[in-house]
Design a protein around this motif. Structure first.
Motif, mmCIF file in Angstrom:
data_model
loop_
_atom_site.group_PDB
_atom_site.id
_atom_site.type_symbol
_atom_site.label_atom_id
_atom_site.label_comp_id
_atom_site.label_asym_id
_atom_site.label_seq_id
_atom_site.Cartn_x
_atom_site.Cartn_y
_atom_site.Cartn_z
ATOM 1 N N SER A 172 0.849 -1.175 0.000
ATOM 2 C CA SER A 172 0.000 0.000 0.000
ATOM 3 C C SER A 172 0.890 1.231 0.000
ATOM 4 O O SER A 172 1.916 1.269 0.680
ATOM 5 N N VAL A 173 0.512 2.218 -0.788
ATOM 6 C CA VAL A 173 1.313 3.442 -0.852
ATOM 7 C C VAL A 173 1.335 4.148 0.505
ATOM 8 O O VAL A 173 2.351 4.694 0.918
ATOM 9 N N LEU A 174 0.189 4.096 1.200
ATOM 10 C CA LEU A 174 0.075 4.800 2.478
ATOM 11 C C LEU A 174 -0.119 3.793 3.607
ATOM 12 O O LEU A 174 -1.246 3.430 3.962
ATOM 13 N N HIS A 175 0.992 3.293 4.139
ATOM 14 C CA HIS A 175 0.952 2.353 5.257
ATOM 15 C C HIS A 175 2.170 2.617 6.129
ATOM 16 O O HIS A 175 3.244 2.076 5.896
ATOM 17 N N GLU A 227 3.280 1.651 8.908
ATOM 18 C CA GLU A 227 3.971 0.556 9.582
ATOM 19 C C GLU A 227 4.703 -0.357 8.598
ATOM 20 O O GLU A 227 5.567 -1.139 9.011
ATOM 21 N N SER A 228 4.341 -0.274 7.343
ATOM 22 C CA SER A 228 5.013 -1.089 6.313
ATOM 23 C C SER A 228 5.344 -0.196 5.123
ATOM 24 O O SER A 228 4.737 -0.308 4.049
ATOM 25 N N PRO A 229 6.308 0.704 5.278
ATOM 26 C CA PRO A 229 6.614 1.658 4.201
ATOM 27 C C PRO A 229 7.254 0.979 2.995
ATOM 28 O O PRO A 229 7.972 -0.010 3.124
ATOM 29 N N VAL A 230 6.953 1.503 1.817
ATOM 30 C CA VAL A 230 7.551 1.016 0.577
ATOM 31 C C VAL A 230 8.025 2.212 -0.242
ATOM 32 O O VAL A 230 7.551 3.333 -0.062
ATOM 33 N N THR A 231 8.979 1.954 -1.120
ATOM 34 C CA THR A 231 9.453 2.966 -2.048
ATOM 35 C C THR A 231 8.961 2.621 -3.441
ATOM 36 O O THR A 231 9.117 1.491 -3.888
ATOM 37 N N ILE A 232 8.358 3.584 -4.121
ATOM 38 C CA ILE A 232 7.780 3.348 -5.445
ATOM 39 C C ILE A 232 8.404 4.308 -6.446
ATOM 40 O O ILE A 232 8.486 5.510 -6.206
ATOM 41 N N GLY A 233 8.871 3.759 -7.562
ATOM 42 C CA GLY A 233 9.399 4.591 -8.638
ATOM 43 C C GLY A 233 10.770 5.181 -8.360
ATOM 44 O O GLY A 233 11.132 6.209 -8.924
#
Length: 224
Positions: A48-51, A53-59
């Motif tokens: 999920s883009v907006l989480h 507790e579990s951040p991710v990097t996109i692009g």
């Protein structure tokens, strides 16, 4: 959408814009929207883009090792699509009664000359095939329902008896010796050891009409 969410790759739906969208034609749809929703299924994602507790990097920017690994993952996903697409087609046929195929052909089994076209030109070419078959000429036509992953095995099997394949492209790859589809079909046949002659022709640019006579002329040119 069902395919894109399964293999996690973008999907592009392409069709003849003017012929399909602006001319009269019969359009069938499902009576209940729920039928479509049930077929596609619920949204399911590990990210999920907006989480917080579990951040991710996109692009983000990737250097060599990460980029190579990413490209390999894309390759694996596309190969997975090769098996997923027929499964979705079968499921859709049970639901709608409409049979979708990665490759469609008409009068191709004993054809000496095969014409390849995309989109609505396929229907026009089928009429030309019927006309020339009455004159005793062994001609056929084929088209694709999906471009990626490219159905190399199916094309090679279809073309194994043909002496000439004429590939009609509605675009030109300038300086490459033909349109994109002619280059891809040539490459496929070469890989499979097929020595049939492949002719490239460009037609219908800017939406110019393609008539039965034009298809007949394409076939006749092969005999010359």
């Amino acid at each position: 959408l069902k395919l894109a969410e399964t293999v996690r790759l973008p999907v592009v739906v392409a069709y003849d814009g003017f012929f399909t969208s602006h001319q009269k034609g019969r359009c069938y749809r499902f009576e209940d929207d729920k039928t479509v929703r049930d077929f596609i299924g619920p949204i399911s994602s590990d990210y999920s883009v907006l989480h917080p507790e579990s951040p991710v990097t996109i692009g983000s920017y990737m250097n060599e090792p990460d980029l190579m690994n990413n490209k390999y993952q894309l390759h694996i996903a596309m190969e997975k699509a090769r098996t997923v697409i027929p499964e979705i087609f079968n499921e859709y046929e049970e639901l709608s009664g409409r049979r979708l195929k990665t490759l469609k052909a008409y009068q191709a089994d004993d054809a000496e000359i095969l014409l390849f076209v995309l989109g609505s030109a396929y229907l026009t070419a089928k009429s030309a095939v019927d006309k020339l078959r009455k004159d005793g000429k062994k001609v056929g036509v084929f088209t694709l329902g999906t471009l990626r992953p490219f159905p190399s095995e199916e094309i090679a099997e279809l073309c194994k008896k043909a002496k000439t394949i004429i590939v009609a492209d509605r675009q030109d790859s300038y300086g490459a010796g033909g349109g994109n589809m002619s280059l891809e079909i040539r490459a496929t046949l070469q890989q499979k050891g097929n020595t049939a002659r492949v002719i490239s022709r460009i037609y219908g640019l800017g939406g110019r009409d393609f008539y039965e006579k034009n298809a007949v002329d394409l076939f006749e040119n092969c005999y010359k």
